[in-house]
Every structure is written in C-alpha cells, then in structure tokens.
Scaffold this motif. Structure first.
Motif, short mmCIF file in Angstrom:
data_model
loop_
_atom_site.label_atom_id
_atom_site.label_comp_id
_atom_site.label_asym_id
_atom_site.label_seq_id
_atom_site.Cartn_x
_atom_site.Cartn_y
_atom_site.Cartn_z
N ILE A 135 -10.71 12.60 -2.79
CA ILE A 135 -9.53 13.38 -2.40
C ILE A 135 -8.78 12.65 -1.30
O ILE A 135 -7.56 12.49 -1.35
N LEU A 136 -9.51 12.19 -0.30
CA LEU A 136 -8.88 11.48 0.81
C LEU A 136 -8.28 10.16 0.36
O LEU A 136 -7.19 9.78 0.79
N LEU A 137 -8.98 9.45 -0.51
CA LEU A 137 -8.48 8.17 -1.02
C LEU A 137 -7.15 8.35 -1.73
O LEU A 137 -6.25 7.52 -1.57
N ASP A 138 -7.01 9.44 -2.46
CA ASP A 138 -5.78 9.69 -3.19
C ASP A 138 -4.58 9.85 -2.25
O ASP A 138 -3.45 9.59 -2.63
N ILE B 179 -15.78 3.26 -2.53
CA ILE B 179 -15.83 4.47 -3.37
C ILE B 179 -16.49 4.16 -4.71
O ILE B 179 -17.31 4.93 -5.19
N GLN B 180 -16.16 3.04 -5.31
CA GLN B 180 -16.76 2.67 -6.60
C GLN B 180 -18.27 2.52 -6.46
O GLN B 180 -19.02 2.94 -7.34
N SER B 181 -18.73 1.91 -5.38
CA SER B 181 -20.17 1.75 -5.21
C SER B 181 -20.85 3.10 -5.01
O SER B 181 -21.94 3.33 -5.53
N LYS C 77 -5.84 2.12 0.12
CA LYS C 77 -6.64 2.39 -1.08
C LYS C 77 -7.42 1.16 -1.49
O LYS C 77 -8.59 1.25 -1.86
N GLY C 78 -6.78 0.00 -1.44
CA GLY C 78 -7.46 -1.24 -1.80
C GLY C 78 -8.65 -1.52 -0.92
O GLY C 78 -9.69 -2.00 -1.38
#
Length: 107
Positions: free
Chosen positions: A81-84, A98-100, A91-92
């Motif tokens: 949510i925060l990343l969005d 986040i992916q990990s 984001k980069g």
C-alpha cells in the motif's frame, strides 16, 4: 479461515476511497467501519457482503487460510500500500525489497 483486515484496507486504498467514503457506500457507521478495518471488531457476514460488493472483490479475497504467520502477510500488504503511494524513483529503491518479502510469503 480468517478475515484479513489488511486486505480490506488495501482494496479500499486501491479504489481511492477514504474510510468515510467507504462507510457511506456500505451503509456502515464510520466508527464501526474503522473498527472493522483496524481489526478491532469481528466482521458480520452482512457487512462483508456489502464491503465485497462496493470494492468489487470476491468474498474469498478477504478470507484466507492461516498457512503462515498472519503478521508477515499483513506487513507485506501494508508495504505494498505504501509503495503504491511513492514516486517512481522511490518505488525503484524499494521494489526489490518488497519482491523478496513477497517471495517469502509465497513459500
């Protein structure tokens, strides 16, 4: 099976609705809705049906099996949510983290 209030918040945020707007659209008192989304009260079935309809999500989106610690799943959902909300540069920087974390949740 357990209701995931973090997924409720994520779905609401993705729709761009405030807590007040969501309460109005579902016909739930704003304080009662806030308590549902905060995990401070149990969700009634008729409220879940209204929420799922307003957010255009299947009921199964909000209910999940306890395959792994809920805390970790909830934290990843919060991070998404925060990343969005971040700009592209930020984001980069955080997307790899986040992916990990998501891969840990999947396993």
């Amino acid at each position: 099976m357990q209701f995931n209030n973090y997924k409720l918040k994520a779905a609401r945020c993705l729709k761009g609705y405030s807590v007040e707007e969501m309460a109005r659209r579902t016909g739930i008192d704003v304080h009662a809705y806030w308590r549902i989304e905060s995990g401070k009260t149990h969700l009634k079935v008729h409220h879940l049906l209204k929420i799922a309809t307003v957010l255009e999500q299947p009921l199964t989106y909000f209910v999940e099996e306890n395959e792994m610690p809920t805390d970790l799943k909830d934290r990843v959902t919060e991070l998404l949510i925060l990343l969005d909300r971040l700009d592209d540069k930020a984001k980069g920087q955080y997307s790899e983290l986040i992916q990990s974390l998501e891969s840990v949740c999947v396993t």
